[in-house]
Enzyme design. Sequence first.
Site, PDB file in Angstrom:
ATOM      1  N   LYS A  59     108.862  29.121 -15.521  1.00 11.39           N
ATOM      2  CA  LYS A  59     109.232  29.872 -14.319  1.00 11.39           C
ATOM      3  C   LYS A  59     109.499  28.932 -13.139  1.00 11.39           C
ATOM      4  O   LYS A  59     110.502  29.057 -12.447  1.00 11.39           O
ATOM      5  CB  LYS A  59     108.112  30.865 -13.953  1.00 11.39           C
ATOM      6  CG  LYS A  59     107.863  31.920 -15.039  1.00 11.39           C
ATOM      7  CD  LYS A  59     106.842  32.946 -14.599  1.00 11.39           C
ATOM      8  CE  LYS A  59     105.443  32.378 -14.411  1.00 11.39           C
ATOM      9  NZ  LYS A  59     104.857  31.841 -15.657  1.00 11.39           N
ATOM     10  N   THR A  60     108.576  28.022 -12.936  1.00 13.10           N
ATOM     11  CA  THR A  60     108.734  27.094 -11.823  1.00 13.10           C
ATOM     12  C   THR A  60     109.958  26.212 -12.022  1.00 13.10           C
ATOM     13  O   THR A  60     110.695  25.904 -11.090  1.00 13.10           O
ATOM     14  CB  THR A  60     107.470  26.222 -11.690  1.00 13.10           C
ATOM     15  OG1 THR A  60     106.345  27.084 -11.559  1.00 13.10           O
ATOM     16  CG2 THR A  60     107.545  25.319 -10.477  1.00 13.10           C
ATOM     17  N   ASP A  94     107.623  31.421  -5.646  1.00  9.58           N
ATOM     18  CA  ASP A  94     106.886  31.140  -6.881  1.00  9.58           C
ATOM     19  C   ASP A  94     105.522  31.836  -6.814  1.00  9.58           C
ATOM     20  O   ASP A  94     105.054  32.158  -5.735  1.00  9.58           O
ATOM     21  CB  ASP A  94     106.697  29.610  -7.005  1.00  9.58           C
ATOM     22  CG  ASP A  94     106.401  29.194  -8.445  1.00  9.58           C
ATOM     23  OD1 ASP A  94     106.380  30.070  -9.338  1.00  9.58           O
ATOM     24  OD2 ASP A  94     106.200  27.990  -8.678  1.00  9.58           O
ATOM     25  N   GLU A  95     104.882  32.038  -7.946  1.00  9.78           N
ATOM     26  CA  GLU A  95     103.545  32.655  -7.987  1.00  9.78           C
ATOM     27  C   GLU A  95     103.500  33.948  -7.179  1.00  9.78           C
ATOM     28  O   GLU A  95     102.564  34.199  -6.419  1.00  9.78           O
ATOM     29  CB  GLU A  95     102.482  31.678  -7.449  1.00  9.78           C
ATOM     30  CG  GLU A  95     102.496  30.307  -8.069  1.00  9.78           C
ATOM     31  CD  GLU A  95     101.826  30.252  -9.437  1.00  9.78           C
ATOM     32  OE1 GLU A  95     101.486  31.335  -9.986  1.00  9.78           O
ATOM     33  OE2 GLU A  95     101.655  29.136  -9.949  1.00  9.78           O
ATOM     34  N   GLN A 109      98.267  36.149 -14.231  1.00  7.65           N
ATOM     35  CA  GLN A 109      97.752  34.991 -13.511  1.00  7.65           C
ATOM     36  C   GLN A 109      97.438  35.301 -12.055  1.00  7.65           C
ATOM     37  O   GLN A 109      97.336  34.402 -11.224  1.00  7.65           O
ATOM     38  CB  GLN A 109      98.754  33.830 -13.590  1.00  7.65           C
ATOM     39  CG  GLN A 109      98.932  33.302 -15.003  1.00  7.65           C
ATOM     40  CD  GLN A 109      99.751  32.022 -15.029  1.00  7.65           C
ATOM     41  OE1 GLN A 109      99.344  31.014 -14.470  1.00  7.65           O
ATOM     42  NE2 GLN A 109     100.910  32.067 -15.662  1.00  7.65           N
ATOM     43  N   ARG A 122      96.359  26.061 -19.245  1.00  8.35           N
ATOM     44  CA  ARG A 122      96.716  24.757 -18.667  1.00  8.35           C
ATOM     45  C   ARG A 122      96.833  23.694 -19.744  1.00  8.35           C
ATOM     46  O   ARG A 122      97.412  22.632 -19.540  1.00  8.35           O
ATOM     47  CB  ARG A 122      95.668  24.281 -17.645  1.00  8.35           C
ATOM     48  CG  ARG A 122      95.491  25.142 -16.413  1.00  8.35           C
ATOM     49  CD  ARG A 122      96.785  25.497 -15.756  1.00  8.35           C
ATOM     50  NE  ARG A 122      97.248  26.808 -16.206  1.00  8.35           N
ATOM     51  CZ  ARG A 122      98.470  27.263 -15.997  1.00  8.35           C
ATOM     52  NH1 ARG A 122      99.357  26.535 -15.375  1.00  8.35           N
ATOM     53  NH2 ARG A 122      98.822  28.463 -16.442  1.00  8.35           N
TER      54      ARG A 122
HETATM   55  N1  LIG Z   1     113.826  24.910 -21.303  1.00  7.01           N
HETATM   56  C1  LIG Z   1     112.863  24.017 -21.341  1.00  7.01           C
HETATM   57  N2  LIG Z   1     112.930  22.940 -22.128  1.00  7.01           N
HETATM   58  C2  LIG Z   1     111.945  22.040 -22.163  1.00  7.01           C
HETATM   59  N3  LIG Z   1     110.827  22.110 -21.459  1.00  7.01           N
HETATM   60  C3  LIG Z   1     110.680  23.158 -20.641  1.00  7.01           C
HETATM   61  C4  LIG Z   1     111.681  24.153 -20.539  1.00  7.01           C
HETATM   62  N4  LIG Z   1     111.253  25.061 -19.646  1.00  7.01           N
HETATM   63  C5  LIG Z   1     110.049  24.649 -19.216  1.00  7.01           C
HETATM   64  N5  LIG Z   1     109.690  23.510 -19.813  1.00  7.01           N
HETATM   65  C6  LIG Z   1     108.429  22.774 -19.606  1.00  7.01           C
HETATM   66  O1  LIG Z   1     107.345  23.664 -19.815  1.00  7.01           O
HETATM   67  C7  LIG Z   1     106.277  23.370 -18.944  1.00  7.01           C
HETATM   68  C8  LIG Z   1     105.899  24.585 -18.127  1.00  7.01           C
HETATM   69  O2  LIG Z   1     106.914  24.881 -17.204  1.00  7.01           O
HETATM   70  P1  LIG Z   1     106.605  25.564 -15.821  1.00  7.01           P
HETATM   71  O3  LIG Z   1     105.460  24.895 -15.172  1.00  7.01           O
HETATM   72  O4  LIG Z   1     107.869  25.680 -15.086  1.00  7.01           O
HETATM   73  O5  LIG Z   1     106.141  26.980 -16.349  1.00  7.01           O
HETATM   74  P2  LIG Z   1     105.566  28.201 -15.561  1.00  7.01           P
HETATM   75  O6  LIG Z   1     106.100  29.414 -16.202  1.00  7.01           O
HETATM   76  O7  LIG Z   1     105.786  28.023 -14.114  1.00  7.01           O
HETATM   77  O8  LIG Z   1     104.042  28.061 -15.912  1.00  7.01           O
HETATM   78  P3  LIG Z   1     102.777  28.711 -15.228  1.00  7.01           P
HETATM   79  O9  LIG Z   1     103.031  30.168 -15.096  1.00  7.01           O
HETATM   80  O10 LIG Z   1     101.682  28.423 -16.177  1.00  7.01           O
HETATM   81  O11 LIG Z   1     102.620  28.019 -13.923  1.00  7.01           O
HETATM   82  C9  LIG Z   1     106.730  22.223 -18.085  1.00  7.01           C
HETATM   83  O12 LIG Z   1     106.257  21.021 -18.616  1.00  7.01           O
HETATM   84  C10 LIG Z   1     108.242  22.291 -18.194  1.00  7.01           C
HETATM   85  O13 LIG Z   1     108.839  21.045 -17.998  1.00  7.01           O
END
Ligand SMILES: Nc1ncnc2c1ncn2[C@@H]1O[C@H](COP(=O)(O)OP(=O)(O)OP(=O)(O)O)[C@@H](O)[C@H]1O
Length: 679
Positions: free
Chosen positions: A31-32, A216-217, A247, A607
């Site tokens: 997402k981030t 975000d969040e 979350q 995490r």
């Molecule tokens: N399409 C992709 N290909 C490879 N790696 C990815 C891809 N999308 C996300 N990632 C990797 O997955 C991990 C999690 O990504 P991110 O932190 O953006 O997720 P998130 O949904 O925000 O997580 P959370 O909700 O737990 O904070 C990071 O290391 C990111 O680089």
Amino acid sequence: MDLASLNAQQRAAVEQTEGPVMILAGAGTGKTRVITFRIAHLIAKGVPPDKILAVTFTNKAAKEMRERLGQMRLRAAKGDPQPTICTFHSLGARLLRQHAERLGYKRNFVIYNESEQISALKKVMSQLSSKAKLPDPAEVAPLISRHKNGAAWTALARHGTISALAKSLLGKYQSALRACNAMDFDDLLALSLQLLREHEDVLADCRGRFQYVMVDEYQDTNAAQFELVRLLTARHQNLCVVGDDDQSIYGWRGAEISNLLDMEKHFPKVKVVKLEQNYRSTNTILQAANAVIRHNAQRRAKQLWSQKGEGRRIVLRVFPSDEEEAQAVARRIEVARVGHRVPWGRHAVLFRTNQQARALETALRAARIRYHLIGGQSYFDRREVKDFLAYLKLFVNPHDDISLLRVANVPARGLSDATMERLLAESHASHGSVFSAMRLAQERGLFQTRTRDCLAAFMRLVESERAKLHSTPVPGFSLRAWAEGWLQDIGYWDDLRRGEKDAEAAEHRVRNLKDLISMLDGPELEGETPASRLISFLEQVSLDREREEDEEAGDAVTLITMHSCKGLEFPHVFIVGLEHGLLPHTRSIEENTLEEERRLFYVAITRAQQTLDISYCLARMKYGQLAPSHPSAFLQELPEALVDREDAKSKKPLSPQEARQWFAQMKGGLEPSSPGTAG
DNA sequence: ATTTGGTCCATTTTT
DNA sequence: TGGACCAAAT
Ligand SMILES: Nc1ncnc2c1ncn2[C@@H]1O[C@H](COP(=O)(O)OP(=O)(O)OP(=O)(O)O)[C@@H](O)[C@H]1O
């Protein structure tokens, strides 16, 4: 802009640049990352960077996003306009700094932290001529806080008489703050809202300025933050929010999951994107997280899968005490480093309360393992730091009574509590500040000669340091040298050393303060004049309590609370203290917020990238004594097939009686047999 | 006015 | 355990 490293859903979210978009997806689904790419994509499409606003949950997250974006925008030059990437509070501070006069503040207002907020409230309450004994200001402040964050008084009424008191005090409290030209943390949101609501031109300005908004969040935004977002985006509707209802862990400070879940209601034209591939964790970890969170009734079910394979099983351990639990963590980290060349930095230790960090710090220090402790009130709550900041605020604005009262007699300079009480009363009578009352006292010849001399000396100090700040045309003026100068002059260093019995502890305090002071000459501080750089410094330390990571390069284990770890990831994670009363916390059990506690556990589990070690203790240090502890009910929600129960071989938990026996043996210095087989 | 030494008391989470 | 607050000694 190369979107090849995104999956189809992610790419869709990035390319849907116009109109409202919501990404509702589980942990680690990127997402981030989507937000970061979206900003880059917008810029690549020709949107001026400074028309973009991205709001993150923490300053750390903002900084990370800026850095990643910097790496992606290779063509950007130094002076190019930048997107605004910050927290809601930073955004508010910027907005208010620009338009402070509209709300009756001066531009150089300062931001009060929690303890200053409480001091201000205490001051207001002390003026109340009430016969009934008043409650602790520390109980009232959170309600004022909740209200400013958008909670209606009616919603807070369940807190009983305290909320009624809070309501009745609010006006006086705000006046007191304004008289000090100070805002509290919540004002950064509440007053920003007021500003935008009451001043259409400012609102129009902001809408034009921030034509693309991302948050975000979003599941952890509160009513005030929602309103801010709504005001900014109501016209153009270019809003992209991302979040995960599972979350949401800040309900206690007003976060509303409904901001996320009711997005379709708030923005009927919203495009909803779901992400299902987790790029972070092994399937074992994901399955465990899913199994736990499934026990929550109120949630949107989500699919989550990963290509990272099964990975190692989760290890669950039990220890006789928190001390031994910490030592075991340290041992595991060393084994991994020596045996498998795993650097310290790949490990994080997660806990529920900041207190728990103590045992871990002790154990890691003993094992000579470098660590860094995130958050924890430790640093900015130290006496010397608070004193120093109060002095700075006083020099910025002598009429800041709260800061003045804090340091007027630190170090002792003959202005006792009695004297200050009297000055405070005078200040009320004359409707002025305490500093003005000091001047009046001089003119009218109040107090004994000796006290008057002390007052005069103090006033001279304030005026002369102020003068240095405001009228120094000297190029190369160093705020650091300036601060060290007056600290020396007033004998603060000596006082600090003298007040500490242990010489080492004293030096530690001195070093602490020197570290902070050295930031005064930091290159990031904005402003041409010493005074404006000082304001910038104060704002920075008020908004970002996280200590500047000394030597970013250093390899170190991360110690962090489950709340602060949201959004982060680590190859190897230890979750410690999985005990009833800790997780879920006693207070949460009382307040019936078990589901939020479970979400906290879910956040912690998710995490981990590769390995997850969970532990609990049979006893932990409480008030200096070992008190029995029991495993958390959440542990039973972990599927057996995913978990190796080390140590607790038999598997049957110790009865309280067996546990007591076990402690008795330990205290007696006997070598106890291992728990689980004892008895 | 200041320092000292005692007692009592607590206990989530953070921008 | 240790920090905050208060009463008595310097
Ligand atoms: N399409 C992709 N290909 C490879 N790696 C990815 C891809 N999308 C996300 N990632 C990797 O997955 C991990 C999690 O990504 P991110 O932190 O953006 O997720 P998130 O949904 O925000 O997580 P959370 O909700 O737990 O904070 C990071 O290391 C990111 O680089």
